[in-house]
Motif scaffolding. Sequence first.
Motif: not given
Length: 291
Positions: A172-185
Amino acid sequence: MVQSYGLLEQSVDSILIRTAELYGDICASYDDLPTRVRNEFRTLALQSILEGERARLRSPIDESVVLLSLAPSTSPELRRLVAPVFTRSQANYRHPLVREMFLRLDVTVKEPANSGVSDELNLLGKASIASVILDLVERRNELAHAYAIPDDILSSDQIIAVVNVVEAYLCDVEEASNSRLLAESERVDAALRVGPVARMWSHAVGIDASDGVLAVGDHLLFRRTGGSYLTRQVASLMLDHAAVEHVDATSSVTALEVGVGFAGPAPRRLEGAIAFLLPEKLHDLLPILEA
């Protein structure tokens, strides 16, 4: 229990460091980083320097590199995040602290969902993942600091259940991080916007492609209405009613109506989704395939 807690702490730190490093890959310069990330980095870096060897970090930092990154006189292209400072902590990793640590990187870690580990929670007699993490911390402290040996020693099945819960939490933690990084991308154009999904079939979608070169085998990233991301690999392409191996929409005056086929069923709820292409260095952020 001590080893299980160590796995939790080490894994959280690894995700924090990876998130900070990927911000550096996504953003062209220090000034392009989210304001919150820059502000938190400055505070944490200065605190870590003041604490010196007493700073509780996952790995040592080079003070000269940190000061160079903090100096306004340094060119923005040369300034960079020193990722280990984001692991600075003075307490055990309970969920509220983990949430606070990720907020430093502008990542929101929500209260973990319990649906995937309901059997484990029942076996442990706990109502939530967060309560299992809290119990793990307390047991670790009792054993590591020799306060006492808990009366309710866990069985082997219960220990396995704890490990499974910790694994689910870290996902869950990694998914939250990845989603935020995708939004930043997406925000800084590191992710190439191909175009919106205009039509849907059972095993394909129609995309109004206005940019990018699509090829069979590519992994397309879709942002659905509501903000969630998913990915699918391109199995076939259709343009002007003919099968093609690639489509180049970069120089097209108007959007190209491209049929994109998948090996399996098309994802649900893709109407109005926006398709993107990620550079190869960011492919680790692509979400796990879902139905």
